[in-house]
Scaffold this active site. Structure first.
Site, short mmCIF file in Angstrom:
data_model
loop_
_atom_site.label_atom_id
_atom_site.label_comp_id
_atom_site.label_asym_id
_atom_site.label_seq_id
_atom_site.Cartn_x
_atom_site.Cartn_y
_atom_site.Cartn_z
N GLY A 1 0.85 -0.59 0.31
CA GLY A 1 -0.06 0.28 -0.26
C GLY A 1 0.86 1.12 0.15
O GLY A 1 2.42 1.07 0.50
N CYS A 2 0.15 2.53 -0.70
CA CYS A 2 1.34 3.72 -0.72
C CYS A 2 1.60 4.19 0.60
O CYS A 2 2.48 4.10 0.67
CB CYS A 2 -0.17 4.81 -1.09
SG CYS A 2 -1.13 4.88 -0.77
N HIS A 3 0.55 4.33 1.98
CA HIS A 3 0.93 4.46 3.44
C HIS A 3 1.67 3.58 3.54
O HIS A 3 2.75 4.06 4.32
CB HIS A 3 -0.34 4.99 4.21
CG HIS A 3 -0.95 6.22 3.70
ND1 HIS A 3 -0.91 7.19 3.70
CD2 HIS A 3 -1.98 6.17 3.05
CE1 HIS A 3 -1.80 8.50 3.23
NE2 HIS A 3 -2.76 7.01 2.92
N SER B 1 3.83 1.96 2.32
CA SER B 1 5.20 1.70 1.69
C SER B 1 6.15 3.14 2.33
O SER B 1 7.57 2.70 2.38
CB SER B 1 5.41 2.04 0.53
OG SER B 1 4.79 1.21 0.00
#
Length: 329
Positions: A139-141, A143
C-alpha cells in the site's frame, strides 16, 4: 528489439501472434485487470512504450466479462490486478495457469499466506519475488512507513515493542476516480480546499502490513491526510532519543539498490513538499530534527513507488529484467 508491427489477440480461441518485420518474436504477455483505474492507467502508460512487453487487451464492452477476463488472465505471463479487494480475490480464482505471475495491487492479499510481499528493498524479499507466482503489491502509506521503520527495527535502533506514530500526507489521486472527480469538480465543497484527516477510527486498511513488515508488536497510531493536490506523498515517523548519525548510516547502507535512496539535506529552504516526487517512481528517505527528537521522512508519488511504479518494479524482477526498466527515477 524491433517494434511490433502486427498483434492480434483473439481471446475466444486463445490465439496470439507476434510479428516483427517478418520474424516471430517471443515477448512477455501482460494483462492489466482493472486498467481503467488510476493504478491500472499508470501501469498501462509505463508499459505501452516498451518493446519487450505485449499488453493483452480485451474489448471495452467485455472489460468486466468473467469469461474474457479469465482467458486474458490465463494467457498472461504477468497479470496485474488493479481492482477492489473482493474483485481481486475473484480474479485469482479465475486463474488456472500455474505459470501466470499475479501482482495484486489491492489490499486483499498483503498479509496472506502463500503471497510474497512486493517490497524488494527489504532484506531477502527481492529473492522471494524472483520466484513467486503470487505477489502482493504494498500500500502507498505502508510503503513509506515500512521503508522508514523496518531497517531500524532490523538493526535494533527501534525496539519491536516500540509504540510509534505516523502521519502521512497524500494527493487526492490516491482515492481513485471518485475522489479525483470530487476534487476536480466545478462545484466542489469548500471543505476540499484544505487538508483532511481520515482513518479516524484507527482501523485503516494499511495498518496490518505496516505492523507485520516493520516487525512491530503493535500497529502505530496512524494519521493519514488527503490534501488538495493531485499526487505525491510524504510519510513521517517521529522518534525520540535515537542517534541521528546512526539512523542516517543505516539508511545509507540499507538502500543500495532498488527505487529507494537516502538523501541528506533534502529540504527546500526549510520546507519539505509532499509533491516533490510527483510523476516519479522512486522514493527519497531523509532524517530531520535534533539530538532529542527526530523526524524520519519518506517522499514519493502515491501512484509511483506507492502503487504502479512498485508493481512494475516487481514485474521486472519476476521476469529477470533490470528492475528500474521503464520507470521514471
Amino acid at each position: 528489439m524491433n517494434i511490433i508491427n502486427f498483434y492480434r489477440c483473439n481471446l475466444n480461441n486463445h490465439s496470439l501472434k507476434f510479428l516483427t518485420d517478418g520474424e516471430m518474436t517471443i515477448m512477455k504477455k501482460v494483462f492489466i485487470d482493472g486498467s481503467a483505474g488510476t493504478t491500472g492507467l499508470r501501469i498501462n502508460e509505463r508499459l505501452s512504450s516498451r518493446d519487450d512487453i505485449l499488453l493483452i487487451k480485451i474489448p471495452e464492452e467485455r472489460r468486466k466479462d468473467p469469461e474474457y477476463r479469465a482467458d486474458a488472465l490465463n494467457e498472461a505471463d504477468v497479470a496485474f490486478l488493479c481492482l477492489p479487494d473482493d474483485a481481486a480475490r475473484e480474479a485469482v480464482g479465475l486463474i488456472k495457469n500455474p505459470d501466470t505471475v499475479v501482482i495484486d495491487t489491492s489490499t486483499a492479499h498483503r498479509v496472506s499466506d502463500g503471497w510474497v510481499y512486493g517490497f524488494p528493498e527489504l532484506t531477502g524479499f527481492r529473492d522471494d519475488i524472483k520466484t513467486a507466482k503470487r505477489i502482493a503489491n504494498p500500500g502507498c502509506h505502508a510503503s513509506g512507513f515500512i521503508a522508514l521503520t523496518a531497517p531500524l527495527v532490523e538493526c535494533g535502533l527501534i525496539d519491536q515493542s516500540e509504540k510509534l506514530s505516523c502521519f502521512s500526507i497524500t494527493g487526492y489521486s490516491g482515492g481513485g476516480k471518485k475522489m479525483i472527480a470530487e476534487y476536480e469538480g466545478e462545484e466542489r465543497s469548500e471543505l476540499l480546499s484544505a487538508p483532511r484527516l481520515y482513518g479516524l477510527t484507527q482501523s485503516h486498511k494499511h495498518l496490518p502490513e505496516m505492523q507485520k513488515y516493520s516487525h512491530l508488536d503493535v500497529a502505530p497510531v496512524f494519521c493519514p491526510i488527503v490534501s488538495p493536490y493531485y499526487s505525491g506523498m510524504e510519510v513521517t515517523v517521529p522518534l525520540f532519543g535515537a542517534d541521528a548519525d546512526a539512523v542516517r548510516s543505516v539508511y545509507s547502507s540499507y538502500y543500495k539498490s532498488g527505487l529507494i535512496r537516502y538523501c541528506d539535506n533534502a529540504d527546500e529552504n526549510g520546507f519539505l513538499s509532499a509533491c516533490a516526487l510527483s510523476g516519479k517512481d522512486s522514493m527519497q528517505i531523509t532524517v530531520c530534527g535534533n539530538k532529542d527528537r527526530l523526524l524520519l521522512i519518506a517522499r514519493f508519488d502515491n501512484l509511483g513507488k506507492g502503487a504502479s511504479g512498485a508493481a512494475i518494479q516487481n514485474m521486472n524482477i519476476s521476469l529477470g529484467i533490470e528492475e528500474t526498466a521503464g520507470l521514471e527515477i
